[in-house]
Design a protein around this motif. Structure first.
Motif, PDB file in Angstrom:
ATOM      1  N   VAL A 250      -2.745  -3.799   8.044  1.00  0.00           N
ATOM      2  CA  VAL A 250      -1.760  -2.808   8.467  1.00  0.00           C
ATOM      3  C   VAL A 250      -0.918  -3.464   9.553  1.00  0.00           C
ATOM      4  O   VAL A 250      -1.444  -3.889  10.578  1.00  0.00           O
TER       5      VAL A 250
ATOM      6  N   SER B 217      -2.612  -4.645   0.429  1.00  0.00           N
ATOM      7  CA  SER B 217      -4.042  -4.665   0.156  1.00  0.00           C
ATOM      8  C   SER B 217      -4.264  -5.132  -1.269  1.00  0.00           C
ATOM      9  O   SER B 217      -3.421  -4.911  -2.143  1.00  0.00           O
TER      10      SER B 217
ATOM     11  N   ASP C 143       1.455  -5.126   5.396  1.00  0.00           N
ATOM     12  CA  ASP C 143       1.085  -3.790   4.902  1.00  0.00           C
ATOM     13  C   ASP C 143       0.682  -3.811   3.430  1.00  0.00           C
ATOM     14  O   ASP C 143       1.138  -3.001   2.625  1.00  0.00           O
TER      15      ASP C 143
ATOM     16  N   TYR D   9      -1.968   3.395   2.769  1.00  0.00           N
ATOM     17  CA  TYR D   9      -2.505   2.823   4.009  1.00  0.00           C
ATOM     18  C   TYR D   9      -3.025   3.902   4.947  1.00  0.00           C
ATOM     19  O   TYR D   9      -3.808   3.625   5.870  1.00  0.00           O
TER      20      TYR D   9
ATOM     21  N   MET E  38       0.818  -1.220   0.000  1.00  0.00           N
ATOM     22  CA  MET E  38       0.000   0.000   0.000  1.00  0.00           C
ATOM     23  C   MET E  38       0.845   1.260   0.000  1.00  0.00           C
ATOM     24  O   MET E  38       0.389   2.313  -0.467  1.00  0.00           O
TER      25      MET E  38
END
Length: 351
Positions: free
Chosen positions: A175, A231, A229, A84, A80
């Motif tokens: 995250v 997506s 971290d 993030y 990300m």
């Protein structure tokens, strides 16, 4: 013989007069050819834009009124980077909605949370503090890493932010780090103590490739394959949709969030790059070692809105190529949702 023929005849008449199978027995009715062509053209455009990179491209777009979703590599994990921070902001606004935090609360600028650049210089001032509102603006508009990590700490840490996201039913976004530790992983180091400035400086002196990678914007392939971290484009799209729909935040917090994002100062050549002048866009970028991202919500001239997520990773062609991919994807989605014929059969989901 005659009796058997009569029986066969009556059976035939029975079949003839029997009710026809319902449409559901054959599946949903086919979409009009022009609609299929519009969707096929959009996905073909996404694939064409992806060819501009020597890395991997993921694109996901959604009509926020109908839920229609189209994507390319929509379920692939991407780093990300600073995108993030959209999840961090959501967690902070959720705390505001819960009455656990106020936007005018002053948060101390703990020197232990300082990284480099941006407002890092302020952290050495005794008693330095900024309001939650100002920290959100710095994080989302200027992508300030120092402001971000103050907010991550107040949010309860990375795990609390992930729990907030998954609690919304969003799967595929996690995250694991604040920004300083995200950058440490990108450098390939894992210090247990010391200031960011000291640790990063030591790492750069020990490994000149870190400096070269940053200066030439080259991908760090080992970092890009980590699951921390990350997506999927679809997951980030789901998060934006949860914000916009009011499922995640109050109407006031949602409005404040998107108003801040509408003044994003980074990524002028990404989502907004090829849209008509004056188009309202609320977005957040991310950039790190061959990674270029932009995620946001775009308003069409008739007031309808669509969300767009564009991720590029492992790219060695440079930020201009990545920016163009993102800009082209956003413009293609804009034209598709604005001009494609009305969907006759409800939301569709393509990958």
């Amino acid at each position: 013989m005659r009796a058997s023929r009569l029986a066969a005849a009556f059976a035939g008449f029975g079949l003839f007069f029997a009710p026809l199978p319902s449409a559901d027995a054959f599946g949903p009715p086919p979409r009009p050819l022009v609609e299929q062509t519009a969707q096929a053209k959009l996905l073909a455009e996404f694939e064409r834009f992806a060819a501009l990179s020597d890395g991997t491209v993921g694109i996901a777009v959604r009509d926020l009124q109908t839920g229609e979703t189209q994507s390319f590599n929509g379920d692939t994990l991407f780093p990300m980077a600073s995108a993030y921070k959209v999840a961090v902001a959501g967690r902070i606004f959720a705390l505001v909605d819960a009455g656990a935090l106020r936007l005018d609360d002053q948060l101390a600028l703990d020197p232990a949370l300082a990284s480099e650049g941006g407002i890092a210089w302020m952290f050495s001032r005794p008693g330095a503090a900024l309001s939650v509102q100002r920290l959100l603006e710095l994080m989302l508009q200027k992508s300030d890493n120092n402001a971000t990590d103050v907010l991550v700490a107040r949010a309860g840490g990375p795990q609390a932010i992930t729990r907030f996201v998954t609690g919304l039913g969003v799967n595929g976004l996690r995250v694991d780090s604040d920004t300083a530790h995200l950058l440490y992983r990108a450098m390939g180091i894992h210090p247990s103590s010391g200031s960011f400035r000291h640790n990063a400086g030591a790492a750069r002196r020990a490994d000149p490739m870190i400096v070269t990678r940053d200066m030439r914007d080259l991908p760090n392939l080992s970092f890009a394959t980590e699951i921390e971290d990350t997506s999927t484009p679809r997951a980030m799209l789901d998060l934006l949709s949860a914000y916009e729909s009011g499922r995640a935040l109050s109407a006031d917090s949602m409005q404040r969030l998107f108003t801040i994002m509408a003044h994003c100062e980074t990524g002028k050549h990404r989502i907004v790059g090829m849209l008509p002048p004056g188009t309202a866009v609320a977005h957040k970028t991310g950039s790190l070692n061959g990674t270029g991202n932009d995620v946001g919500v775009v308003r069409l001239p008739d007031g309808r809105r669509f969300a767009v997520v564009a991720f590029v990773m492992k790219d060695g062609k440079g930020h201009k190529a990545r920016d163009r991919i993102i800009a082209e994807a956003a413009r293609a989605a804009y034209d598709y949702f604005l001009y494609a014929p009305e969907r006759a059969h409800g939301p569709t989901h393509k990958s």
